[in-house]
Design a protein around this motif. Structure first.
Motif, mmCIF file in Angstrom:
data_model
loop_
_atom_site.group_PDB
_atom_site.id
_atom_site.type_symbol
_atom_site.label_atom_id
_atom_site.label_comp_id
_atom_site.label_asym_id
_atom_site.label_seq_id
_atom_site.Cartn_x
_atom_site.Cartn_y
_atom_site.Cartn_z
ATOM 1 N N CYS A 1 0.858 -1.182 -0.038
ATOM 2 C CA CYS A 1 -0.061 0.051 -0.071
ATOM 3 C C CYS A 1 0.902 0.987 0.096
ATOM 4 N N ASN A 2 1.867 1.208 0.914
ATOM 5 C CA ASN A 2 2.921 2.328 0.833
ATOM 6 C C ASN A 2 3.493 2.715 -0.479
ATOM 7 N N GLU A 3 3.696 1.440 -1.222
ATOM 8 C CA GLU A 3 4.336 1.639 -2.618
ATOM 9 C C GLU A 3 3.522 2.254 -3.773
ATOM 10 N N ILE A 4 2.383 1.886 -3.515
ATOM 11 C CA ILE A 4 1.205 2.567 -4.072
ATOM 12 C C ILE A 4 1.258 4.006 -4.094
ATOM 13 N N VAL A 5 1.225 4.569 -2.682
ATOM 14 C CA VAL A 5 1.040 5.721 -2.375
ATOM 15 C C VAL A 5 2.254 6.527 -2.713
#
Length: 95
Positions: free
Chosen positions: A19-23
């Motif tokens: 999720c942090n990678e997508i953000v």
């Protein structure tokens, strides 16, 4: 450049690192032409108001940005394609 508020919901099947990678990916899309991400709010995993593609929960992310029209258009185009983004909305705060 105008101020916008962007909200998107990430698929709940992803772990926190993904999720942090997508953000980071979408923050990078917005900032690549000199636009700025002013604020990032991570609301975490929440229930959806209604089921979307048999998914009942989502990871909510809210951004406040100062961006060009081109950066917003590119964000919108890529978030429509990305299957990990369940829903998104861009609101112009200056109107």
């Amino acid at each position: 450049m105008r101020k916008y508020e962007i909200m998107y919901i990430v698929n709940p099947s992803l772990d926190d690192a993904q999720c942090n990678e997508i953000v980071e990916k979408y923050n990078g899309i917005i900032t690549q032409d000199g636009s700025k991400v002013l604020e990032v709010k991570d609301w975490g995993l929440r229930d959806l108001a209604y089921e979307i593609n048999k998914i009942n929960k989502g990871h909510y992310i809210i951004l406040k940005v100062e961006a060009s029209k081109e950066a917003i258009s590119e964000y919108d185009r890529l978030s429509r394609i990305d299957t990990q983004i369940i829903r998104h909305i861009v609101i112009n705060e200056e109107e």
